[in-house]
Design an enzyme around this catalytic site. Structure first.
Site, PDB file in Angstrom:
ATOM      1  N   ARG A 175      57.777  44.368  37.463  1.00 32.23           N
ATOM      2  CA  ARG A 175      56.917  45.526  37.198  1.00 32.23           C
ATOM      3  C   ARG A 175      56.115  45.854  38.447  1.00 32.23           C
ATOM      4  O   ARG A 175      55.639  44.957  39.146  1.00 32.23           O
ATOM      5  CB  ARG A 175      55.975  45.239  36.018  1.00 32.23           C
ATOM      6  CG  ARG A 175      56.696  44.997  34.702  1.00 32.23           C
ATOM      7  CD  ARG A 175      55.712  45.019  33.539  1.00 32.23           C
ATOM      8  NE  ARG A 175      54.772  43.921  33.591  1.00 32.23           N
ATOM      9  CZ  ARG A 175      54.863  42.828  32.835  1.00 32.23           C
ATOM     10  NH1 ARG A 175      55.861  42.688  31.992  1.00 32.23           N
ATOM     11  NH2 ARG A 175      53.957  41.872  32.922  1.00 32.23           N
ATOM     12  N   PHE A 183      29.720  46.246  23.062  1.00 37.31           N
ATOM     13  CA  PHE A 183      31.172  46.450  23.070  1.00 37.31           C
ATOM     14  C   PHE A 183      31.627  47.065  24.395  1.00 37.31           C
ATOM     15  O   PHE A 183      32.660  46.670  24.943  1.00 37.31           O
ATOM     16  CB  PHE A 183      31.554  47.360  21.895  1.00 37.31           C
ATOM     17  CG  PHE A 183      33.002  47.757  21.866  1.00 37.31           C
ATOM     18  CD1 PHE A 183      33.952  46.949  21.260  1.00 37.31           C
ATOM     19  CD2 PHE A 183      33.420  48.943  22.455  1.00 37.31           C
ATOM     20  CE1 PHE A 183      35.293  47.321  21.237  1.00 37.31           C
ATOM     21  CE2 PHE A 183      34.755  49.322  22.439  1.00 37.31           C
ATOM     22  CZ  PHE A 183      35.695  48.504  21.817  1.00 37.31           C
ATOM     23  N   TYR A 230      48.468  57.499  35.755  1.00 37.44           N
ATOM     24  CA  TYR A 230      49.029  56.414  34.936  1.00 37.44           C
ATOM     25  C   TYR A 230      47.920  55.655  34.217  1.00 37.44           C
ATOM     26  O   TYR A 230      48.015  55.394  33.008  1.00 37.44           O
ATOM     27  CB  TYR A 230      49.842  55.449  35.798  1.00 37.44           C
ATOM     28  CG  TYR A 230      50.301  54.236  35.023  1.00 37.44           C
ATOM     29  CD1 TYR A 230      51.353  54.323  34.127  1.00 37.44           C
ATOM     30  CD2 TYR A 230      49.641  53.012  35.174  1.00 37.44           C
ATOM     31  CE1 TYR A 230      51.748  53.219  33.378  1.00 37.44           C
ATOM     32  CE2 TYR A 230      50.031  51.904  34.434  1.00 37.44           C
ATOM     33  CZ  TYR A 230      51.079  52.009  33.539  1.00 37.44           C
ATOM     34  OH  TYR A 230      51.463  50.917  32.798  1.00 37.44           O
ATOM     35  N   ARG A 262      44.369  42.408  39.659  1.00 37.59           N
ATOM     36  CA  ARG A 262      44.377  40.956  39.391  1.00 37.59           C
ATOM     37  C   ARG A 262      45.782  40.444  39.103  1.00 37.59           C
ATOM     38  O   ARG A 262      46.144  39.324  39.497  1.00 37.59           O
ATOM     39  CB  ARG A 262      43.464  40.672  38.195  1.00 37.59           C
ATOM     40  CG  ARG A 262      43.384  39.203  37.773  1.00 37.59           C
ATOM     41  CD  ARG A 262      42.844  39.106  36.360  1.00 37.59           C
ATOM     42  NE  ARG A 262      43.735  39.788  35.415  1.00 37.59           N
ATOM     43  CZ  ARG A 262      43.369  40.162  34.187  1.00 37.59           C
ATOM     44  NH1 ARG A 262      42.141  39.955  33.764  1.00 37.59           N
ATOM     45  NH2 ARG A 262      44.239  40.763  33.387  1.00 37.59           N
TER      46      ARG A 262
END
Length: 419
Positions: free
Chosen positions: A228, A288, A171, A218
């Site tokens: 969910r 980044f 997933y 978290r």
């Protein structure tokens, strides 16, 4: 105020002031919005509205890569908005997810029935798809391919829960690992990074999995309250009859054991993160990639063995985040940060925690891969005298609100002028 949360961390106070006074420009240079087309300016507006954290690092990328990553993010944000929208029936949502990559080449396709907070990226998808079609072919190929694979993976998981740990990996691969793979291919396509960065999909996948697992860990309470379930059943079923039971006060010991098991699983990706970052050569690409990763390990350190995960929102301090953002600009600094937070987690490992042996093993491997012993690491704490610290705190209390107000005014009138 943010600064009050950092009073016990003088280096964070210093960096908050430095950031407000323009220190952010070293890692987040301002963009020239006036030179952009109206549609591209709109895309950057949506970027800033949908993700302040990712918007900052995306806008700091060099050259044409910046626009490619901006559009990549917005396309995937639109796709993710479809997946998250519980008001869309499955018989409509599944075909949308499977076909979403085709909408990139349909000039007028949009979706106006979403109830999600980021629905503007669906309602004004023609603006995003226009800028997608304006990208070079090598960028379009990557974005379309990742969008296709991600949509199919999301559709596959709509009607089943995350069961085994392997399914958790799968997933997270679909929703985040593919993002890491796509970004890496964009880096290589831009020629800012070597072709090997885009070819090594295993390392790129781990970059995404580490971030996604951190977010899932978290966000336990928020996700369960909204119906969910992203924590894998193989993990939580060892400690509770239902995932929601972990939030019950009498289940705290079991909840912390489950939490620590998942943090340990997320930490196994850190050696790959170190290997990936060590390959990067372009400074803007390094920033980044590195900044979200150090934020993630700081977040995991905060979450580890922390009852607040089951009671409220767990976040790192803003001063902590700013300090990480300003420091994580080279590999040695990143290794130091990773070693620091690994050590913090190590100090929290309980003698009775069921995952103790696995946790100690992966932390030892991280220390080995970081190639820095604790004794050789430079101190990241500024040792200040009590008098100096008191003066700094007084100055902070008197000045912070003024600096916040003037900085916000300057940014509001300068950054997005012409939009």
């Amino acid at each position: 105020m943010d600064i009050l949360k950092s009073l016990g961390h003088p280096e964070e106070v210093f960096n908050l002031f430095k950031f407000k006074m323009g220190g952010c420009s070293t890692v987040m240079p301002k963009l020239d919005y006036e030179s952009m087309s109206e549609s591209l300016r709109t895309c950057y507006l949506y970027l800033n509205q949908t993700s302040r954290s990712f918007a900052a690092v995306i806008q700091a990328l060099d050259g044409e890569l910046r626009h490619a990553v901006c559009i990549f993010y917005l396309v995937l944000r639109a796709l993710d908005t479809v997946e998250d929208d519980m008001s869309i029936p499955l018989d409509k949502k599944v075909p949308m997810l499977n076909d979403f990559h085709t909408y990139l080449y349909q000039d007028e396709w949009c979706f106006t029935e979403s109830q999600e907070k980021d629905r503007q990226v669906l309602e004004d998808f023609p603006t995003i798809s226009l800028e997608f079609r304006n990208l070079a072919q090598e960028y379009r190929d990557v974005i379309s391919d990742i969008c296709n694979r991600m949509g199919m993976g999301m559709a596959d998981f709509l009607e089943k829960k995350v069961g085994s740990m392997k399914e958790w990996d799968l997933y997270c691969h679909y929703v985040a690992g593919l993002v890491g793979i796509g970004l890496s291919q964009l880096f290589s396509a831009s020629q800012l990074e070597d072709p090997e960065v885009g070819r090594d999909t295993d390392l790129a996948n781990s970059m995404g999995l580490f971030l996604q697992k951190t977010n899932i860990i978290r966000d336990y309470l928020e996700d369960t309250q909204q119906g969910r379930a992203f924590w894998p059943q193989e993990a939580w079923s060892q400690f509770a009859g239902h995932l929601e039971d972990l939030a019950q006060p009498e289940k705290l010991d079991s909840a912390l054991s489950c939490l620590n098991l998942l943090v340990t699983d997320a930490l196994r990706h850190v050696p790959d993160v170190i290997a990936y970052l060590s390959r990067l050569r372009n400074q803007s690409v390094f920033n980044f990639c590195a900044i979200p990763q150090v934020m993630a390990i700081a977040t995991l350190s905060t979450c580890y063995n922390n009852p607040m995960v089951f009671q409220g929102v767990v976040k790192i301090r803003k001063g902590q985040a700013v300090t990480l953002m300003m420091e994580a600009t080279n590999m040695r600094a990143v290794q130091s940060i990773i070693a620091q937070y690994s050590q913090e987690i190590l100090q929290k490992v309980s003698l009775t925690d069921p995952s103790r042996d696995k946790t100690l093993h992966i932390l030892a491997l991280i220390r080995e891969k970081s190639a820095l012993s604790q004794s050789s690491l430079p101190s990241r704490t500024h040792h200040l005298s009590p008098m100096y610290l008191s003066a700094a705190m007084l100055l902070a209390a008197l000045s912070w609100q003024y600096l916040s107000t003037t900085a916000a005014q300057a940014q509001g009138t300068g950054d997005m002028q012409g939009q």
